[in-house]
Write a protein that holds these residues in place. Structure first.
Motif, PDB file in Angstrom:
ATOM      1  N   HIS A  95     -20.261 -17.701-107.198  1.00 10.53           N
ATOM      2  CA  HIS A  95     -21.011 -17.943-108.428  1.00 10.53           C
ATOM      3  C   HIS A  95     -20.813 -16.797-109.417  1.00 10.53           C
ATOM      4  O   HIS A  95     -20.726 -15.618-109.043  1.00 10.53           O
ATOM      5  CB  HIS A  95     -22.502 -18.079-108.126  1.00 10.53           C
ATOM      6  CG  HIS A  95     -22.871 -19.412-107.559  1.00 10.53           C
ATOM      7  ND1 HIS A  95     -22.658 -20.588-108.238  1.00 10.53           N
ATOM      8  CD2 HIS A  95     -23.433 -19.760-106.365  1.00 10.53           C
ATOM      9  CE1 HIS A  95     -23.082 -21.605-107.491  1.00 10.53           C
ATOM     10  NE2 HIS A  95     -23.547 -21.133-106.349  1.00 10.53           N
ATOM     11  N   GLY A  96     -20.728 -17.137-110.702  1.00 12.68           N
ATOM     12  CA  GLY A  96     -20.758 -16.170-111.792  1.00 12.68           C
ATOM     13  C   GLY A  96     -21.898 -16.521-112.735  1.00 12.68           C
ATOM     14  O   GLY A  96     -22.373 -17.659-112.761  1.00 12.68           O
ATOM     15  N   SER A 153     -14.916 -18.046-111.139  1.00  9.50           N
ATOM     16  CA  SER A 153     -16.312 -18.172-111.565  1.00  9.50           C
ATOM     17  C   SER A 153     -16.304 -18.329-113.077  1.00  9.50           C
ATOM     18  O   SER A 153     -15.306 -18.043-113.739  1.00  9.50           O
ATOM     19  CB  SER A 153     -17.128 -16.928-111.202  1.00  9.50           C
ATOM     20  OG  SER A 153     -16.948 -16.569-109.850  1.00  9.50           O
ATOM     21  N   CYS A 154     -17.437 -18.759-113.619  1.00  5.51           N
ATOM     22  CA  CYS A 154     -17.543 -18.910-115.076  1.00  5.51           C
ATOM     23  C   CYS A 154     -18.538 -17.894-115.627  1.00  5.51           C
ATOM     24  O   CYS A 154     -19.705 -17.882-115.237  1.00  5.51           O
ATOM     25  CB  CYS A 154     -17.993 -20.325-115.453  1.00  5.51           C
ATOM     26  SG  CYS A 154     -16.706 -21.567-115.156  1.00  5.51           S
ATOM     27  N   PHE A 155     -18.073 -17.016-116.514  1.00  6.65           N
ATOM     28  CA  PHE A 155     -18.975 -16.116-117.226  1.00  6.65           C
ATOM     29  C   PHE A 155     -18.226 -15.476-118.382  1.00  6.65           C
ATOM     30  O   PHE A 155     -17.006 -15.512-118.465  1.00  6.65           O
ATOM     31  CB  PHE A 155     -19.551 -15.024-116.319  1.00  6.65           C
ATOM     32  CG  PHE A 155     -18.565 -14.351-115.414  1.00  6.65           C
ATOM     33  CD1 PHE A 155     -18.685 -14.500-114.051  1.00  6.65           C
ATOM     34  CD2 PHE A 155     -17.534 -13.578-115.900  1.00  6.65           C
ATOM     35  CE1 PHE A 155     -17.791 -13.876-113.195  1.00  6.65           C
ATOM     36  CE2 PHE A 155     -16.646 -12.952-115.067  1.00  6.65           C
ATOM     37  CZ  PHE A 155     -16.780 -13.103-113.694  1.00  6.65           C
ATOM     38  N   SER A 156     -18.977 -14.855-119.290  1.00 10.13           N
ATOM     39  CA  SER A 156     -18.384 -14.108-120.387  1.00 10.13           C
ATOM     40  C   SER A 156     -18.274 -12.649-119.973  1.00 10.13           C
ATOM     41  O   SER A 156     -19.041 -12.158-119.159  1.00 10.13           O
ATOM     42  CB  SER A 156     -19.243 -14.217-121.650  1.00 10.13           C
ATOM     43  OG  SER A 156     -19.274 -15.546-122.095  1.00 10.13           O
ATOM     44  N   GLY A 157     -17.326 -11.955-120.524  1.00 11.28           N
ATOM     45  CA  GLY A 157     -17.152 -10.535-120.217  1.00 11.28           C
ATOM     46  C   GLY A 157     -16.878  -9.736-121.465  1.00 11.28           C
ATOM     47  O   GLY A 157     -16.496 -10.279-122.496  1.00 11.28           O
ATOM     48  N   SER A 158     -17.066  -8.419-121.377  1.00  7.86           N
ATOM     49  CA  SER A 158     -16.889  -7.567-122.548  1.00  7.86           C
ATOM     50  C   SER A 158     -15.633  -6.722-122.465  1.00  7.86           C
ATOM     51  O   SER A 158     -15.394  -5.898-123.328  1.00  7.86           O
ATOM     52  CB  SER A 158     -18.103  -6.647-122.699  1.00  7.86           C
ATOM     53  OG  SER A 158     -18.236  -5.843-121.529  1.00  7.86           O
ATOM     54  N   ILE A 159     -14.815  -6.886-121.418  1.00 10.94           N
ATOM     55  CA  ILE A 159     -13.662  -5.995-121.290  1.00 10.94           C
ATOM     56  C   ILE A 159     -12.337  -6.691-121.590  1.00 10.94           C
ATOM     57  O   ILE A 159     -11.289  -6.087-121.493  1.00 10.94           O
ATOM     58  CB  ILE A 159     -13.594  -5.371-119.889  1.00 10.94           C
ATOM     59  CG1 ILE A 159     -13.405  -6.443-118.826  1.00 10.94           C
ATOM     60  CG2 ILE A 159     -14.803  -4.539-119.596  1.00 10.94           C
ATOM     61  CD1 ILE A 159     -13.212  -5.872-117.437  1.00 10.94           C
ATOM     62  N   SER A 187     -15.596 -20.113-119.085  1.00 10.40           N
ATOM     63  CA  SER A 187     -16.430 -19.284-119.940  1.00 10.40           C
ATOM     64  C   SER A 187     -17.901 -19.489-119.586  1.00 10.40           C
ATOM     65  O   SER A 187     -18.244 -20.235-118.676  1.00 10.40           O
ATOM     66  CB  SER A 187     -16.171 -19.626-121.414  1.00 10.40           C
ATOM     67  OG  SER A 187     -16.403 -20.992-121.648  1.00 10.40           O
ATOM     68  N   ALA A 188     -18.781 -18.808-120.339  1.00 12.77           N
ATOM     69  CA  ALA A 188     -20.211 -18.844-120.037  1.00 12.77           C
ATOM     70  C   ALA A 188     -20.759 -20.273-120.079  1.00 12.77           C
ATOM     71  O   ALA A 188     -20.305 -21.113-120.867  1.00 12.77           O
ATOM     72  CB  ALA A 188     -20.973 -17.974-121.031  1.00 12.77           C
ATOM     73  N   ASP A 189     -21.712 -20.545-119.199  1.00 13.70           N
ATOM     74  CA  ASP A 189     -22.456 -21.811-119.152  1.00 13.70           C
ATOM     75  C   ASP A 189     -21.613 -23.001-118.695  1.00 13.70           C
ATOM     76  O   ASP A 189     -22.039 -24.147-118.816  1.00 13.70           O
ATOM     77  CB  ASP A 189     -23.102 -22.122-120.515  1.00 13.70           C
ATOM     78  CG  ASP A 189     -24.058 -21.024-120.966  1.00 13.70           C
ATOM     79  OD1 ASP A 189     -24.749 -20.463-120.082  1.00 13.70           O
ATOM     80  OD2 ASP A 189     -24.092 -20.741-122.165  1.00 13.70           O
ATOM     81  N   GLU A 190     -20.392 -22.745-118.196  1.00 14.04           N
ATOM     82  CA  GLU A 190     -19.595 -23.836-117.638  1.00 14.04           C
ATOM     83  C   GLU A 190     -19.750 -23.849-116.120  1.00 14.04           C
ATOM     84  O   GLU A 190     -19.980 -22.820-115.485  1.00 14.04           O
ATOM     85  CB  GLU A 190     -18.118 -23.686-118.012  1.00 14.04           C
ATOM     86  CG  GLU A 190     -17.874 -23.861-119.493  1.00 14.04           C
ATOM     87  CD  GLU A 190     -16.398 -23.761-119.852  1.00 14.04           C
ATOM     88  OE1 GLU A 190     -16.037 -24.198-120.941  1.00 14.04           O
ATOM     89  OE2 GLU A 190     -15.625 -23.235-119.039  1.00 14.04           O
ATOM     90  N   THR A 191     -19.613 -25.029-115.532  1.00  5.88           N
ATOM     91  CA  THR A 191     -19.785 -25.178-114.088  1.00  5.88           C
ATOM     92  C   THR A 191     -18.430 -25.284-113.414  1.00  5.88           C
ATOM     93  O   THR A 191     -17.598 -26.099-113.793  1.00  5.88           O
ATOM     94  CB  THR A 191     -20.606 -26.444-113.771  1.00  5.88           C
ATOM     95  OG1 THR A 191     -21.886 -26.336-114.402  1.00  5.88           O
ATOM     96  CG2 THR A 191     -20.787 -26.596-112.265  1.00  5.88           C
TER      97      THR A 191
END
Length: 574
Positions: A95-96, A153-159, A187-191
């Motif tokens: 999970h992310g 996993s799905c998430f946003s990152g800052s790097i 990306s963020a909020d995707e499953t």
């Protein structure tokens, strides 16, 4: 394809990497409010196997806590990441999550097994999850030139860098510079589905599909581009992978590289191939002497078995030497032969077989006289020169031309099946070819030999795709196994004497002729083309569901041209 030489800034040719190490982490059995992910365990095994194919030493970690995960990463970096000429790969499946920060930015986290759900315990989540800034710190501690981080996993990152570097025309410059590259499955909020599309496409990419410029290497940039397009396509727009490089001018110039060539294949010299061939000739002389010794034995059956075993080993040695040939010396097509086809020289051959129930009962519990009648009598046939497809028509080829794929067992490089005779005939006409006649098919299937099977008189379970574990001899199950339960990718088994693949087994193949079980009794000698009419079309070669004796080149069968079976396909002639 000739591998591109890799050179340093001084123009000296160098190896890509001294050693390659991968840390593959899978989190499946979540404890505190997250859904479990049973498919992650399969992901870890498949990714491990694919990376080992690319000469990686792989360490796996399953269901780590926060402390165990952090310690595993630190230990991995300290032990393997301090040698400049190494490459490191980190793969996380689990999970992310993305959190909106108070100052407007977003932060991505990946979740260990003991991290609580942030919707119920946000402070606990922050204390037990690993954020992308921590990954940035880990990335900067690595002294190895190249490091690649992949997160299923799905998430946003800052790097990630905001821009995308173009795919380089020559990888030599890119590989001489350091880099830290990152790819996420969405990306963020995707499953991300438990049956991972990202994992499947990652493995396909590093095995060759990601090589967009055809230079024999898949770079990190090519990998990111491939995954972004493929995952979006196969997820029907529900996943949008992100990829990029660390925001650091000292660590964003290079490019991670997967070679599509085995080390021994790249480094194999012409001199070593000559030595191998000399050894082969010596082995052939030894085999000749051994045959003389065997000829004096009283037991003729034992002599026959030993000779067949020697022929099989000799064929394997020839195949091994063929694989050692450097890519730059290989020729994929002889002059004048249509692409993807093999020339079958004209001439006489013995068609059909005189076989009795005793032979058929070796692998089958019954003996139907109609099958024996259809194969006999053995008779001489004269065939003009023609060309035959080297492989059975694949699902990828059929779908590209016909716009659909009727097959039950899906796979791009699997043979197309569940096609009617009419569909097979239409495909061949569209590509400017035709279905082979029964006589042409049988001559091609024999592969220059007059033996029971194209490889010899004895049946070997690893020479073709047949019914193996499902075969029943009366009440007794046969102890045979060819490695595939249903259809196999075309070309998975050794070719016959003409260089044709799967002429025995895999899928039965439609031929042009109308089928008549008595036709061999009246067939003309020169270029026979079957009866002028009938109710069934010929099917030849046996299939993945056939008994071993049905894989003989002489075996004949016929079915209505409109019928569809999951063990029936075709190839074209010209």
């Amino acid at each position: 394809i000739v591998p591109v030489p890799i050179k340093n800034p001084q123009g000296e040719q160098v190896l890509l990497y001294k050693e390659s190490y991968a840390l593959v982490v899978g989190v499946s059995a979540y404890e505190k409010g997250w859904p479990t992910l049973p498919g992650v365990l399969k992901d870890v095994e498949l990714v491990k196997y694919a990376l080992e194919e690319k000469d990686f030493h792989v360490i796996t970690v399953i269901n780590p806590s926060f402390n165990e995960l952090r310690n595993a990463i630190e230990k991995f970096i300290h032990r393997y990441g301090q040698q400049e000429d190494n490459r490191l790969l980190f793969y996380f499946a689990g999970h992310g999550h993305t959190l909106k920060l108070s100052y407007g930015d977003e932060m991505g986290y990946f979740v260990p097994v003991n991290a609580p759900n942030p919707n119920k315990d946000q402070s606990g989540f922050l204390a037990k999850s690993l954020n992308m800034e921590s990954i940035e710190v880990f990335a900067k501690q690595i002294q190895a030139k190249h490091a690649l981080f992949l997160f299923d996993s799905c998430f946003s990152g800052s790097i990630f860098a905001l821009s995308r570097a173009a795919i380089p025309a020559n990888i030599s410059y890119k590989t001489s510079e350091p880099v830290r590259q990152f790819v996420t499955a969405g990306s963020a909020d995707e499953t991300v589905p438990d049956e991972s599309i990202f994992r499947d496409q990652f493995i396909r990419a590093i095995r060759g599909e990601g090589d967009s410029d055809g230079d024999g290497y898949v770079t990190g940039v090519e990998l990111g581009e491939f995954l972004q397009k493929a995952v979006v396509n196969y997820s029907k727009g529900s996943q949008h992978p992100q990829y990029g490089k660390i925001r650091n001018p000292n660590l964003d110039k290079g490019d991670f590289v997967f070679s599509l060539f085995k080390k021994e294949r790249i480094e194999q010299s012409v001199d070593s191939i000559v030595l191998e061939r000399k050894k082969l000739e010596q082995d052939r002389l030894k085999l000749k002497e051994e045959r003389k010794r065997i000829a004096a034995l009283q037991n003729l059956q034992e002599e026959k078995q030993k000779l067949e075993e020697e022929r099989r080993l000799f064929q394997e040695e020839q195949d091994r030497l063929a694989r050692l040939q450097p890519p730059s010396h290989s020729k994929t097509q002889s002059e004048g032969v249509p692409q993807g086809m093999v020339k079958i020289p004209g001439g006489e051959f013995l068609a059909g077989a005189n076989i009795g129930c005793r032979e058929r009962n070796k692998f089958r519990g019954n003996c139907q006289q109609v099958w024996l009648e259809s194969e006999g009598p053995e008779h001489m046939v004269l065939i003009d020169t023609f060309y035959m497809d080297k492989y059975e028509v694949t699902q990828d080829d059929f779908k590209r031309l016909m716009g659909g794929n009727p097959s039950e067992f899906k796979g791009r490089n699997l043979p197309v099946e569940q096609v009617t005779w009419h569909q097979a005939d239409a495909y061949c006409q569209k590509v400017g070819k035709r279905l082979p006649t029964e006589a042409e098919w049988e001559k091609a299937a024999k592969g220059k030999r007059g033996t029971v099977y194209h490889w010899g008189d004895e049946f070997y379970g690893r020479m073709a795709n047949f019914c193996d574990a499902n075969c029943q001899h009366g009440r007794k199950q046969l102890k045979l196994n060819d490695g595939h339960a249903t259809t196999a990718p075309v070309g998975s088994y050794p070719s016959n004497g003409y260089g044709l693949y799967d002429m025995a087994g895999n899928v039965s193949e439609w031929v042009a002729d109308w089928y008549d079980k008595n036709y061999y009794r009246t067939a003309p000698r020169n270029n026979p083309k079957g009866p002028s009419s009938g109710s069934s079309k010929g099917l030849r070669g046996g299939s993945w569901s056939s008994f071993p004796d049905d894989l003989r080149p002489a075996y004949r069968s016929g079915y209505a041209p409109s019928i569809r079976y999951n063990d029936s396909g075709f190839r074209c002639a010209q």
